[in-house]
Design a protein around this motif. Sequence first.
Motif, PDB file in Angstrom:
ATOM      1  N   ARG A 189       0.828  -1.204   0.000  1.00 36.92           N
ATOM      2  CA  ARG A 189       0.000   0.000   0.000  1.00 36.92           C
ATOM      3  C   ARG A 189       0.859   1.249   0.000  1.00 36.92           C
ATOM      4  O   ARG A 189       0.521   2.255  -0.627  1.00 36.92           O
ATOM      5  CB  ARG A 189      -0.924   0.000   1.210  1.00 36.92           C
ATOM      6  CG  ARG A 189      -2.391  -0.094   0.814  1.00 36.92           C
ATOM      7  CD  ARG A 189      -3.307   0.249   1.945  1.00 36.92           C
ATOM      8  NE  ARG A 189      -2.891  -0.367   3.189  1.00 36.92           N
ATOM      9  CZ  ARG A 189      -3.240  -1.595   3.558  1.00 36.92           C
ATOM     10  NH1 ARG A 189      -4.022  -2.311   2.790  1.00 36.92           N
ATOM     11  NH2 ARG A 189      -2.819  -2.102   4.699  1.00 36.92           N
TER      12      ARG A 189
ATOM     13  N   ASN B 297       1.944   2.277  -3.380  1.00 34.57           N
ATOM     14  CA  ASN B 297       0.846   2.591  -4.291  1.00 34.57           C
ATOM     15  C   ASN B 297       0.719   4.103  -4.476  1.00 34.57           C
ATOM     16  O   ASN B 297       0.604   4.835  -3.507  1.00 34.57           O
ATOM     17  CB  ASN B 297      -0.461   2.019  -3.715  1.00 34.57           C
ATOM     18  CG  ASN B 297      -1.620   2.144  -4.677  1.00 34.57           C
ATOM     19  OD1 ASN B 297      -1.419   2.231  -5.890  1.00 34.57           O
ATOM     20  ND2 ASN B 297      -2.836   2.131  -4.148  1.00 34.57           N
TER      21      ASN B 297
ATOM     22  N   LEU C  39      -1.507   0.312  -8.053  1.00 35.16           N
ATOM     23  CA  LEU C  39      -1.872  -1.072  -7.777  1.00 35.16           C
ATOM     24  C   LEU C  39      -3.344  -1.160  -7.398  1.00 35.16           C
ATOM     25  O   LEU C  39      -3.829  -0.424  -6.551  1.00 35.16           O
ATOM     26  CB  LEU C  39      -1.019  -1.579  -6.612  1.00 35.16           C
ATOM     27  CG  LEU C  39      -1.258  -2.980  -6.133  1.00 35.16           C
ATOM     28  CD1 LEU C  39      -0.567  -3.968  -7.050  1.00 35.16           C
ATOM     29  CD2 LEU C  39      -0.720  -3.155  -4.725  1.00 35.16           C
ATOM     30  N   HIS C  40      -4.035  -2.029  -8.082  1.00 30.39           N
ATOM     31  CA  HIS C  40      -5.397  -2.365  -7.663  1.00 30.39           C
ATOM     32  C   HIS C  40      -5.384  -3.850  -7.397  1.00 30.39           C
ATOM     33  O   HIS C  40      -4.910  -4.616  -8.235  1.00 30.39           O
ATOM     34  CB  HIS C  40      -6.405  -2.053  -8.764  1.00 30.39           C
ATOM     35  CG  HIS C  40      -6.507  -0.596  -9.076  1.00 30.39           C
ATOM     36  ND1 HIS C  40      -7.379   0.226  -8.419  1.00 30.39           N
ATOM     37  CD2 HIS C  40      -5.829   0.172  -9.955  1.00 30.39           C
ATOM     38  CE1 HIS C  40      -7.244   1.460  -8.891  1.00 30.39           C
ATOM     39  NE2 HIS C  40      -6.307   1.455  -9.823  1.00 30.39           N
ATOM     40  N   GLY C  41      -5.898  -4.236  -6.280  1.00 26.15           N
ATOM     41  CA  GLY C  41      -5.888  -5.668  -6.027  1.00 26.15           C
ATOM     42  C   GLY C  41      -6.820  -6.041  -4.903  1.00 26.15           C
ATOM     43  O   GLY C  41      -7.106  -5.235  -4.029  1.00 26.15           O
TER      44      GLY C  41
HETATM   45  C1  LIG Z   1      -4.005   2.324  -4.925  1.00 18.70           C
HETATM   46  O1  LIG Z   1      -4.398   3.665  -5.165  1.00 18.70           O
HETATM   47  C2  LIG Z   1      -5.581   3.817  -5.934  1.00 18.70           C
HETATM   48  C3  LIG Z   1      -5.855   5.285  -6.124  1.00 18.70           C
HETATM   49  O2  LIG Z   1      -4.756   5.915  -6.686  1.00 18.70           O
HETATM   50  C4  LIG Z   1      -6.747   3.150  -5.253  1.00 18.70           C
HETATM   51  O3  LIG Z   1      -7.895   3.245  -6.065  1.00 18.70           O
HETATM   52  C5  LIG Z   1      -6.418   1.711  -4.964  1.00 18.70           C
HETATM   53  O4  LIG Z   1      -7.462   1.104  -4.257  1.00 18.70           O
HETATM   54  C6  LIG Z   1      -5.125   1.581  -4.181  1.00 18.70           C
HETATM   55  N1  LIG Z   1      -4.775   0.182  -4.047  1.00 18.70           N
HETATM   56  C7  LIG Z   1      -4.589  -0.413  -2.889  1.00 18.70           C
HETATM   57  C8  LIG Z   1      -4.230  -1.854  -2.943  1.00 18.70           C
HETATM   58  O5  LIG Z   1      -4.689   0.151  -1.827  1.00 18.70           O
END
Ligand SMILES: *[C@@H]1O[C@H](CO)[C@@H](O)[C@H](O)[C@H]1NC(C)=O
Length: 418
Positions: free
Chosen positions: A118, A121, A127-129
């Motif tokens: 995180r 990110n 990162l989306h996961g």
């Molecule tokens: C990473 O950041 C994006 C926004 O920039 C957010 O939508 C996403 O949920 C975040 N991913 C994690 C794994 O926290």
Amino acid sequence: MLPSAVLSVSLLNLLLLGVSSSTPEAPPTSGKPPQFHQAGSSLGHLSWSLGLRLYQALRIEGSHTNTLISPALLTNLLGAIIRAARGTTAGQLQELLKTAKEEKKAEDVFSIVLKSMREGNGTSYTLHGSSALFSQQDSMLEKAFLQQIQTQFELGHVALSGKDMQTDMEMLRTWARDGMGGREVLPLTDVADTKEGAMILASALHFKGIWDQGFEVGNQDLRSFLGTKYTKVHMMHGAGVYRHYEDMENMVQVLELGLWGGKASMVLLLPFHVESLSRLERMLTVEQLEKWLGKLSSMSMALSLPRVNVSSTLSLQKPLAALGVIDAWDPETADFSGLSGQGKAKLHLRGVLHWATLELSSETGNKDGVNEDEQVDKPKLFYADHPFIFLVKDNSAGALLLLGALDLAEGVALHDEL
Ligand SMILES: *[C@@H]1O[C@H](CO)[C@@H](O)[C@H](O)[C@H]1NC(C)=O
Ligand SMILES: *[C@@H]1O[C@H](CO)[C@@H](O)[C@H](O)[C@H]1NC(C)=O
């Protein structure tokens, strides 16, 4: 496929790169030494050994099409479910989650990895996961356990409809798409039936790295990629000082590309010549990677990388079974009584599904890090116009975020163009 033809196309590209007008006249370079390197960092985190073994099991049995897994997410997923397992079901999972070096308890490292993922990110990468446990009979499950895996492993529980397989598979696909930030995902070819007692573990991830330095916007052109099919793809070009090692004996170039902010970096393993990746894959061990990473040193490089997306939709039952996870799948022998409680429904694992996408783009975080005054002196070429292996390592928790292979770059078939 004539090897000589392959070689000459590759050479032609090398020559073109040298004289092409699209090559920057004064390639940018970063004056500062890369800040992401940690001296003597060890690959002791269990995501490395698990990731490499899974990758090999996948590649050995599967055809050589692009592969991408997130060992960090998968370690987290398996680390959560192991807490519900008992008896030999647990023993086999434990065996898989043991690191070669340290045998730290799994739960100690997971929260650190999630936190670290995180933290990177938004700066080092986007990162989306998400990860989830799917099953029917919500009401039968131990509430306390579900709460625990939610808090500790960020693993939610999603109830399956139980209506029919098609509905449930569509639901999984929608979940994956949402988890990946709305990106279209490939349907599963291996449809799991979701009878009573069946559990499906799923994780989905989309990753886009933001380079420390590198590819200039506009400096892209169409070039050949000599993968399992020959295609024309957009190549990104850049130059600068990078950490690199040329293993003459094994005929492979190893290159580390820092991601902005130093939270992570990407490592590419590119064979000298056009070849299938199986030779390199047989060599892939934690020890070998450690050796290669230990020998990296800063030098002037001219890079060309295809601008592509690498995607995988994977069902991991077979590779996990090949690695010794046997009892978990069998409704008779599986023991997940930590989740089902005493005398309640009997649970078994029906699927471990994994969706992953990596976007290789030219996005750079270091907007003003391009040093116009400095020329890259006699750069070494890293011309990735043929299959390579790549990984993304997290530089704070030491986890292996991604591991994959690019065998084929989607694009116009080359013979159509000639
Ligand atoms: C990473 O950041 C994006 C926004 O920039 C957010 O939508 C996403 O949920 C975040 N991913 C994690 C794994 O926290
Ligand atoms: C990769 O996927 C993103 C969407 O996630 C898309 O915008 C981009 O054009 C794709 N790149 C290539 C080279 O297909």
